[in-house]
Design a protein around this motif. Structure first.
Motif, PDB file in Angstrom:
ATOM      1  N   MET A  24       0.844  -1.202   0.000  1.00 44.42           N
ATOM      2  CA  MET A  24       0.000   0.000   0.000  1.00 44.42           C
ATOM      3  C   MET A  24       0.879   1.253   0.000  1.00 44.42           C
ATOM      4  N   SER A  25       0.455   2.232  -0.721  1.00 47.61           N
ATOM      5  CA  SER A  25       1.338   3.384  -0.894  1.00 47.61           C
ATOM      6  C   SER A  25       1.245   4.342   0.297  1.00 47.61           C
ATOM      7  N   ALA A  26       2.200   5.257   0.360  1.00 52.14           N
ATOM      8  CA  ALA A  26       2.218   6.234   1.441  1.00 52.14           C
ATOM      9  C   ALA A  26       0.970   7.096   1.382  1.00 52.14           C
ATOM     10  N   VAL A  27       0.346   7.320   2.518  1.00 50.86           N
ATOM     11  CA  VAL A  27      -0.906   8.072   2.567  1.00 50.86           C
ATOM     12  C   VAL A  27      -0.641   9.566   2.674  1.00 50.86           C
ATOM     13  N   SER A  28       0.450   9.915   3.293  1.00 51.49           N
ATOM     14  CA  SER A  28       0.540  11.283   3.772  1.00 51.49           C
ATOM     15  C   SER A  28       1.684  12.058   3.136  1.00 51.49           C
ATOM     16  N   LYS A  29       1.382  13.270   2.802  1.00 54.33           N
ATOM     17  CA  LYS A  29       2.444  14.141   2.326  1.00 54.33           C
ATOM     18  C   LYS A  29       2.616  15.343   3.242  1.00 54.33           C
ATOM     19  N   SER A  30       1.536  16.039   3.468  1.00 51.06           N
ATOM     20  CA  SER A  30       1.607  17.243   4.303  1.00 51.06           C
ATOM     21  C   SER A  30       1.158  16.923   5.721  1.00 51.06           C
ATOM     22  N   ARG A  31       1.458  17.790   6.650  1.00 48.98           N
ATOM     23  CA  ARG A  31       0.903  17.797   8.003  1.00 48.98           C
ATOM     24  C   ARG A  31       1.090  16.455   8.729  1.00 48.98           C
ATOM     25  N   ASP A  32       1.758  15.488   8.102  1.00 51.58           N
ATOM     26  CA  ASP A  32       1.879  14.147   8.655  1.00 51.58           C
ATOM     27  C   ASP A  32       3.345  13.792   8.728  1.00 51.58           C
ATOM     28  N   PRO A  33       3.704  12.816   9.588  1.00 52.36           N
ATOM     29  CA  PRO A  33       2.890  12.015  10.494  1.00 52.36           C
ATOM     30  C   PRO A  33       2.473  12.753  11.744  1.00 52.36           C
ATOM     31  N   ASP A  34       2.606  14.091  11.733  1.00 55.64           N
ATOM     32  CA  ASP A  34       2.269  14.828  12.936  1.00 55.64           C
ATOM     33  C   ASP A  34       0.845  14.578  13.403  1.00 55.64           C
ATOM     34  N   ARG A  35      -0.106  14.527  12.453  1.00 56.97           N
ATOM     35  CA  ARG A  35      -1.483  14.390  12.904  1.00 56.97           C
ATOM     36  C   ARG A  35      -1.708  13.041  13.581  1.00 56.97           C
ATOM     37  N   LEU A  36      -1.135  11.985  13.039  1.00 53.21           N
ATOM     38  CA  LEU A  36      -1.277  10.668  13.660  1.00 53.21           C
ATOM     39  C   LEU A  36      -0.629  10.669  15.043  1.00 53.21           C
ATOM     40  N   VAL A  37       0.572  11.269  15.114  1.00 54.77           N
ATOM     41  CA  VAL A  37       1.306  11.313  16.372  1.00 54.77           C
ATOM     42  C   VAL A  37       0.533  12.120  17.418  1.00 54.77           C
ATOM     43  N   LEU A  38      -0.017  13.256  17.009  1.00 54.48           N
ATOM     44  CA  LEU A  38      -0.771  14.088  17.949  1.00 54.48           C
ATOM     45  C   LEU A  38      -2.023  13.371  18.429  1.00 54.48           C
ATOM     46  N   PHE A  39      -2.698  12.692  17.491  1.00 52.45           N
ATOM     47  CA  PHE A  39      -3.906  11.954  17.856  1.00 52.45           C
ATOM     48  C   PHE A  39      -3.555  10.845  18.851  1.00 52.45           C
TER      49      PHE A  39
ATOM     50  N   ILE B 128      10.092   5.218  18.375  1.00 51.98           N
ATOM     51  CA  ILE B 128       9.898   4.679  17.021  1.00 51.98           C
ATOM     52  C   ILE B 128       9.534   5.802  16.048  1.00 51.98           C
ATOM     53  N   PHE B 129       8.577   6.648  16.463  1.00 52.24           N
ATOM     54  CA  PHE B 129       8.100   7.668  15.530  1.00 52.24           C
ATOM     55  C   PHE B 129       9.100   8.805  15.314  1.00 52.24           C
ATOM     56  N   GLU B 130      10.145   8.870  16.142  1.00 55.84           N
ATOM     57  CA  GLU B 130      11.270   9.758  15.848  1.00 55.84           C
ATOM     58  C   GLU B 130      11.845   9.459  14.466  1.00 55.84           C
ATOM     59  N   HIS B 131      11.709   8.181  14.053  1.00 50.35           N
ATOM     60  CA  HIS B 131      12.364   7.740  12.820  1.00 50.35           C
ATOM     61  C   HIS B 131      11.444   7.801  11.610  1.00 50.35           C
ATOM     62  N   VAL B 132      10.161   8.075  11.850  1.00 47.73           N
ATOM     63  CA  VAL B 132       9.195   7.966  10.758  1.00 47.73           C
ATOM     64  C   VAL B 132       9.027   9.312  10.057  1.00 47.73           C
ATOM     65  N   ARG B 133       9.124   9.266   8.751  1.00 49.45           N
ATOM     66  CA  ARG B 133       9.028  10.474   7.951  1.00 49.45           C
ATOM     67  C   ARG B 133       7.634  10.581   7.338  1.00 49.45           C
ATOM     68  N   VAL B 134       7.207   9.529   6.681  1.00 53.42           N
ATOM     69  CA  VAL B 134       5.838   9.448   6.150  1.00 53.42           C
ATOM     70  C   VAL B 134       5.269   8.135   6.656  1.00 53.42           C
ATOM     71  N   TYR B 135       3.962   7.955   6.573  1.00 55.95           N
ATOM     72  CA  TYR B 135       3.470   6.649   7.006  1.00 55.95           C
ATOM     73  C   TYR B 135       2.458   6.088   6.037  1.00 55.95           C
ATOM     74  N   THR B 136       2.357   4.770   6.056  1.00 52.91           N
ATOM     75  CA  THR B 136       1.467   4.057   5.144  1.00 52.91           C
ATOM     76  C   THR B 136       0.153   3.756   5.856  1.00 52.91           C
ATOM     77  N   ALA B 137      -0.826   3.303   5.089  1.00 53.61           N
ATOM     78  CA  ALA B 137      -2.091   2.869   5.676  1.00 53.61           C
ATOM     79  C   ALA B 137      -1.837   1.738   6.674  1.00 53.61           C
ATOM     80  N   GLY B 138      -0.822   0.902   6.391  1.00 54.56           N
ATOM     81  CA  GLY B 138      -0.492  -0.201   7.296  1.00 54.56           C
ATOM     82  C   GLY B 138      -0.057   0.305   8.664  1.00 54.56           C
ATOM     83  N   ILE B 139       0.848   1.286   8.675  1.00 53.91           N
ATOM     84  CA  ILE B 139       1.287   1.869   9.948  1.00 53.91           C
ATOM     85  C   ILE B 139       0.094   2.462  10.690  1.00 53.91           C
TER      86      ILE B 139
END
Lengths: 200, 200, 200, 200
Positions: free
Chosen positions: C1-16, C77-88
């Protein structure tokens, strides 16, 4: 008092405010959640959870709308704020205290028959909220060191805020002093929007 | 231990802290919300929700002010923090644990007559909070790799934090050991601000 | 599955995620808050709120430490994440579900005598959390399109995560299958840190 | 109505939305937490907390999945939003109201035997949520002044949202009108994903 914040601000205050508002607006549902096992324990069915507790459901909706609207107003004011002072911070905390108290006054309105005391407590809470909001707008308005230069608080916004506070004061006095009016006084709070439209 | 964070930090720690504080300060209202159906079930009216539970309402307000003030203090310290270590993070989690415990100790104060035990539990919680806050200030102060270069923790801020902790310790000892003082010991916590003003 | 996020992410997932963790860790105190009126209604005093409910207070502290530690691990872990997939994203939601369930299993541990079932439910929840966390680390590790280039997930971090999951699995099996061990199995969770230190 | 926001937005709306969703999804666990002392007071053991309350646990899981999925959908739409209007803001508040109501309808489903009323209330809540989400997608789609230029709402996403709303409407009508179907109608909500895959 001098400006407190240079970095990361006023974002941190705004985020903290939003978190408290988000929690308070969501906690409003807890008394409704608690109704369900109570109705069940007394042998009621699912329909009676709704039909016999219209007052609680209505005050839940009312307080949701009240909090959402004050949040929108707070949002508009802080669009204009670049840095903030200790004064803004303390006033904002008072604003937040009133928001936090609202689930309590909402529960009082939902549980008891409406009379002048109940109406006074509820509309009084909204009055304090409205006064804080107007004071915040006044504090920022015309202070070049606080306002974002390209987006100051407009005269119109300030007037709108003061008009709303004025109407809330009248609603509070009518609801808490004149017998038989109670919550009908809140209908006054629908007026500021058309009033401001005519004003233009 | 070396600095943990390079990107997105210390914002994530600060945001997490703010979220916990926002929730704890808002949860303080839940015992007040729960009073309403209880009063109603015992045949009380809306006025008695307020008049017969002044102690609960007062401790709610007191804890709101306590949490808000410690949040402001935390806010001021983290203005100076650029990166953070595992030590800061763990100390911050202890600070958060104390914040999370406060709604519990608040409820104890609201429900029971004040005696040395009740005063000790409550002022003790504030003491732990204050010690954590002073330790955070000490940990950051003078560590060039942690502080924002143009905005270090001032000697004055550090002293202010330690003076507050000292007064809280005295209040805790008086309130929990000397019979009859109880919560009056907390009046001592009003002193650090004028003391620091004279100091200047 | 391809990367879902380009902007504002992964901040939004992390904040949530942070918001949910912050709420869950703060909600842990609610059963303690509810103890107070209950003790009072049964004629107990303030001291007995603490002395007669050591088990509830201890499990509150235990779950606070558990959630805080998993949050720290998630953070790393999320220190290392730049973009995230639907799987993550889906895996992260399962991680969050387990965090949300923890106040429930904590309450079970606090209320009932410990036996294999109670220990199994509690350690099992931690096991699911740990498996999710290891799976997240595995998913990110070595995927150049997901990792921040200058800060990939290290082999050591990954091993540490898997070792913790292994120990949690053993603790779960011991606690839920061998009579008489119950929560003592959790002492195993203190081992991964010294094990990893020797490993170095 | 003109665009409301220039700075700090739509981040503030998005963060506020995430906070409310995070709280609502975490509050779902509170009725489960409350089950524990209740079971204990009635002489039940730890196993019966789980085995005798499968319905409550299942609806908890169901609502967790529902809220998580709508959050993901909301997330996808706001990926495309650059600025927002008062219309988007008000629609988003209605979306949030529905999210806040879900713990209440979840509790109704968990407590009562399923019939057409209970199914109607629950699926109806999801229907309102889905209509709001489609309306948000429609509002943004094709409005160059709202969309991020390099990442507009795709035709496919819009269709997906409308198809989901359509299926939810059918599920609502079947569940609330045809006797004996009740919650089985929700199986229809599993169809939109494969339907959209064939469509491609």
């Amino acid at each position: 008092m001098s400006a407190v914040s240079k970095s990361r601000d006023p974002d941190r205050l705004v985020l903290f405010t939003d978190a408290v508002v988000a929690i308070a607006i969501t906690l409003l549902v807890l008394p409704l959640v608690d109704l369900v096992p109570e109705v069940k324990d007394h042998g009621g069915d699912a329909v009676s959870v709704i039909t016999k507790h219209r007052q609680e459901i209505f005050t839940f909706l009312l307080s949701f709308v009240v909090i959402a609207n004050f949040w929108l107003g707070h949002h508009r004011i802080f669009e204009h704020v670049r840095v903030y002072t200790a004064g803004i911070m303390r006033l904002n905390l008072l604003w937040l205290l009133t928001i936090v108290v609202l689930p309590f006054t909402t529960e009082i309105v939902g549980a008891f028959d409406s009379d002048r005391f109940v109406a006074g407590v509820y509309i009084g809470t909204i009055l304090v909220l409205s006064i804080c909001q107007s004071a915040l707008a006044l504090l920022v308005h015309g202070h070049k060191e606080l306002e974002t230069p390209d987006n100051p608080v407009s005269r119109r916004e300030l007037t709108g805020s003061l008009v709303l506070t004025g109407f809330t004061l009248v609603a509070f006095l009518l609801g808490s002093l004149v017998p038989g009016i109670n919550f009908y006084a809140m209908l006054l709070l629908l007026l500021p929007t058309p009033v401001m439209r005519v004003w233009r």
